[in-house]
Design a protein around this motif. Structure first.
Motif, short mmCIF file in Angstrom:
data_model
loop_
_atom_site.label_atom_id
_atom_site.label_comp_id
_atom_site.label_asym_id
_atom_site.label_seq_id
_atom_site.Cartn_x
_atom_site.Cartn_y
_atom_site.Cartn_z
N UNK A 6 21.91 -16.57 -2.27
CA UNK A 6 22.67 -17.80 -2.53
C UNK A 6 22.07 -18.44 -3.79
N UNK A 7 22.85 -18.46 -4.87
CA UNK A 7 22.37 -18.94 -6.16
C UNK A 7 22.77 -20.39 -6.38
N UNK A 8 21.80 -21.18 -6.86
CA UNK A 8 22.03 -22.59 -7.16
C UNK A 8 21.42 -22.88 -8.52
N UNK A 9 22.09 -23.71 -9.36
CA UNK A 9 21.64 -23.80 -10.73
C UNK A 9 21.46 -25.14 -11.38
N UNK A 10 21.41 -26.24 -10.64
CA UNK A 10 21.21 -27.53 -11.29
C UNK A 10 19.74 -27.74 -11.64
N UNK A 11 19.51 -28.29 -12.83
CA UNK A 11 18.15 -28.64 -13.26
C UNK A 11 17.94 -30.15 -13.25
N UNK A 12 18.91 -30.90 -12.83
CA UNK A 12 18.84 -32.36 -12.90
C UNK A 12 17.89 -32.93 -11.87
N UNK B 153 18.22 -18.66 -4.13
CA UNK B 153 17.65 -18.40 -5.44
C UNK B 153 17.98 -19.62 -6.30
N UNK B 154 16.96 -20.43 -6.57
CA UNK B 154 17.11 -21.68 -7.31
C UNK B 154 16.75 -21.42 -8.77
N UNK B 155 17.73 -21.52 -9.65
CA UNK B 155 17.51 -21.22 -11.07
C UNK B 155 16.35 -22.04 -11.65
N UNK B 156 16.24 -23.27 -11.24
CA UNK B 156 15.16 -24.13 -11.76
C UNK B 156 13.80 -23.59 -11.35
N UNK B 157 13.68 -23.12 -10.11
CA UNK B 157 12.41 -22.56 -9.65
C UNK B 157 12.11 -21.22 -10.29
N UNK B 158 13.14 -20.38 -10.48
CA UNK B 158 12.93 -19.09 -11.15
C UNK B 158 12.45 -19.33 -12.57
N UNK B 159 13.08 -20.28 -13.27
CA UNK B 159 12.59 -20.73 -14.56
C UNK B 159 12.74 -19.76 -15.72
N UNK B 160 13.82 -18.99 -15.75
CA UNK B 160 14.02 -18.09 -16.89
C UNK B 160 14.31 -18.92 -18.14
N UNK C 291 11.21 -0.56 -19.93
CA UNK C 291 10.84 -0.51 -18.51
C UNK C 291 9.42 -1.03 -18.31
N UNK C 292 9.28 -1.96 -17.39
CA UNK C 292 7.98 -2.50 -17.03
C UNK C 292 7.48 -3.63 -17.91
N UNK C 293 8.29 -4.10 -18.88
CA UNK C 293 7.83 -5.15 -19.78
C UNK C 293 8.57 -6.47 -19.62
N UNK C 294 9.55 -6.53 -18.73
CA UNK C 294 10.29 -7.80 -18.52
C UNK C 294 9.35 -8.83 -17.90
N UNK C 295 9.58 -10.12 -18.17
CA UNK C 295 8.77 -11.16 -17.52
C UNK C 295 8.80 -10.99 -16.00
N UNK C 296 7.70 -11.35 -15.35
CA UNK C 296 7.54 -11.11 -13.91
C UNK C 296 8.68 -11.73 -13.09
N UNK C 297 9.08 -12.97 -13.42
CA UNK C 297 10.14 -13.63 -12.66
C UNK C 297 11.46 -12.88 -12.80
N UNK C 298 11.72 -12.37 -13.98
CA UNK C 298 12.95 -11.62 -14.23
C UNK C 298 12.92 -10.29 -13.48
N UNK C 299 11.80 -9.62 -13.51
CA UNK C 299 11.66 -8.34 -12.81
C UNK C 299 11.84 -8.52 -11.30
N UNK C 300 11.21 -9.55 -10.75
CA UNK C 300 11.32 -9.81 -9.31
C UNK C 300 12.75 -10.11 -8.92
N UNK C 301 13.45 -10.93 -9.72
CA UNK C 301 14.82 -11.28 -9.40
C UNK C 301 15.75 -10.08 -9.55
N UNK C 302 15.51 -9.24 -10.54
CA UNK C 302 16.33 -8.02 -10.70
C UNK C 302 16.25 -7.17 -9.44
N UNK C 303 15.06 -7.04 -8.88
CA UNK C 303 14.89 -6.27 -7.65
C UNK C 303 15.65 -6.88 -6.48
#
Length: 196
Positions: free
Chosen positions: A7-13, A39-46, A58-70
């Motif tokens: 469940x994705x949510x995306x407000x940063x306010x 999955x809170x976009x603000x907490x993921x912080x991309x 492969x293997x060089x994406x930021x940790x938060x991005x890699x975890x979310x991709x999985x």
């Protein structure tokens, strides 16, 4: 079989009220026996999109991005909870989703919208249908539209008053629709692997 639903949510306010709807949906899905995660976009912080996940060696994406991709690859279905900014989608949620592409393919998605007013974010929700379809998802026809959000869910994401009762009546069909397409997509992927 329990469905894995993100469940994705995306407000940063500050003072975000829409997270009440996201929390309600996660709790209601879990009550149905689904494995639901917010999955809170603000907490993921991309960061603002510079390179998509697939553009990193492969293997060089930021940790938060890699975890979310999985997590996206492992999910059976997705729900996008969107507010409305000037008739359009929230930039935080759009930015998060745009970091990925193939990871979304061949799974269903549903849209839940909200606003502080009576239009319930439906203009943004309508835009999300075409965005998600372009990103390789099957978007179900059932939607949730909640507004005014403050009169529908309290600070603990519990339905209140007549608006809350309406949300509870609508949620069953919304979840049933997503579950049907989730099962159909899973069966088709098992029978005939996606062509790409």
């Amino acid at each position: 079989m329990s469905d894995r639903i993100l469940v994705f949510y995306g407000s940063y306010r500050s003072g975000r009220m829409g997270v009440r709807l996201a929390d309600y949906i996660v709790a209601a899905l879990r009550a149905r026996g689904d494995d639901a995660e917010l999955i809170d976009a603000k907490e993921v912080g991309l960061p603002m999109l510079d390179r998509m996940y697939k553009e990193y060696p492969k293997g060089t994406a930021p940790a938060a991005m890699e975890a979310l991709a999985g997590k996206i690859r492992a999910a059976d279905a997705f729900i996008f909870v969107t507010g409305e900014y000037n008739w359009g989608p929230q930039p935080g949620l759009k930015n998060l989703t745009d970091h990925f592409l193939e990871e979304w393919f061949w799974r269903p998605a549903a849209v839940a919208s909200y606003s502080a007013g009576r239009f319930s974010g439906v203009r943004s929700g309508t835009v999300w249908h075409s965005i998600l379809s372009e990103m390789g998802m099957v978007v179900v026809s059932s939607t949730l539209a909640v507004g005014p959000i403050s009169q529908t869910l309290d600070a603990d994401a519990n339905p209140t008053g007549a608006a809350g009762e309406s949300l509870e009546r609508s949620f069953g069909r919304f979840a049933d629709d997503l579950a049907w397409w989730t099962e159909a997509a899973r069966a088709q992927r098992e029978r005939n692997p996606p062509p790409y």
